[in-house]
Enzyme design. Sequence first.
Site, mmCIF file in Angstrom:
data_model
loop_
_atom_site.group_PDB
_atom_site.id
_atom_site.type_symbol
_atom_site.label_atom_id
_atom_site.label_comp_id
_atom_site.label_asym_id
_atom_site.label_seq_id
_atom_site.Cartn_x
_atom_site.Cartn_y
_atom_site.Cartn_z
ATOM 1 N N HIS A 95 0.893 -1.359 0.137
ATOM 2 C CA HIS A 95 -0.191 -0.013 0.047
ATOM 3 C C HIS A 95 0.969 0.679 -0.072
ATOM 4 C CE1 HIS A 95 -3.322 3.025 0.648
ATOM 5 N NE2 HIS A 95 -2.360 2.987 2.043
ATOM 6 N N HIS A 97 1.380 5.990 -0.570
ATOM 7 C CA HIS A 97 0.419 6.552 -1.371
ATOM 8 C C HIS A 97 0.907 7.849 -2.433
ATOM 9 C CE1 HIS A 97 -2.042 7.983 2.573
ATOM 10 N NE2 HIS A 97 -2.282 6.693 2.079
ATOM 11 N N ASP A 120 -0.454 -5.008 -19.503
ATOM 12 C CA ASP A 120 0.764 -6.472 -18.598
ATOM 13 C C ASP A 120 -0.015 -6.634 -18.210
ATOM 14 O OD1 ASP A 120 2.022 -6.732 -21.897
ATOM 15 O OD2 ASP A 120 3.230 -4.585 -20.723
ATOM 16 N N HIS A 169 -8.532 7.479 -0.728
ATOM 17 C CA HIS A 169 -7.700 7.405 0.037
ATOM 18 C C HIS A 169 -6.641 6.551 -0.542
ATOM 19 C CE1 HIS A 169 -5.547 3.525 3.329
ATOM 20 N NE2 HIS A 169 -5.068 4.879 3.012
ATOM 21 N N TYR A 202 8.367 -10.568 -26.661
ATOM 22 C CA TYR A 202 8.826 -9.332 -25.572
ATOM 23 C C TYR A 202 10.564 -9.781 -25.906
ATOM 24 C CZ TYR A 202 8.332 -4.253 -24.598
ATOM 25 O OH TYR A 202 9.201 -3.504 -24.084
HETATM 26 ZN ZN LIG Z 1 -2.893 4.896 3.664
#
Ligand SMILES: [Zn+2]
Length: 209
Positions: A95, A97, A120, A169, A202
């Site tokens: 996670h 930001h 992809d 968020h 590729y």
């Molecule tokens: Zn957060």
Amino acid sequence: MLLPRLREEVLEANLELVRRGLVLYTFGNASGISREDSLVVIKPSGVPYEQMKPEHLVVTDLDGKIVEGDLRPSSDLPTHLVLYRASSEIGGVAHTHSEYATSWAQARRSIPCFGTTHADYFHGPVPVTDSMSENEIASEYEKNTGHVIVRAFEKIGFASVPAVLVANHGPFAWGADPAAKPAGGKLHDKHYLRKHGSNAYYGQAKETK
Ligand SMILES: [Zn+2]
């Protein structure tokens, strides 16, 4: 020390988020799970990245009970745990930001598949969750963040779309391990396979000497 190898992988995943410019200040966390042991390794809360060592990471069970570690786990641990419980295909969660993804999340817009690089990694748009209710925010906010993600994936496979934007968020992403290698499954379409696997075409042909 429990799970030394997973600790290394999770530490590396956390540092990679910083190296790639996806983390501002300390707003980011990555974790990994040992399915065999039903134990999760996650970044500790508030330790500067440059000082973080494998022994600082926190080991918890799937209920969030600390099994090993002196530091508090990342406050987003309950979100990670909901995801690990929701899909056995998830081996690692991250996670951040990061600026671009957070802009989309805060605009509450899913990211349509407009480009090949998107294709992809994702079998369709990156979805955005519903906004959370006042009640969901007021109590057990991090756990409810997990639930709002799971609701957004009622008709989407976690393996084929390995990320989500939590409305207002930011992004959560996952993969088969903490390095977020794709979890396979439905990702195996044309565009994905051209870069991965034995029939990949590729890039440059291997040099023959
Ligand atoms: Zn957060």
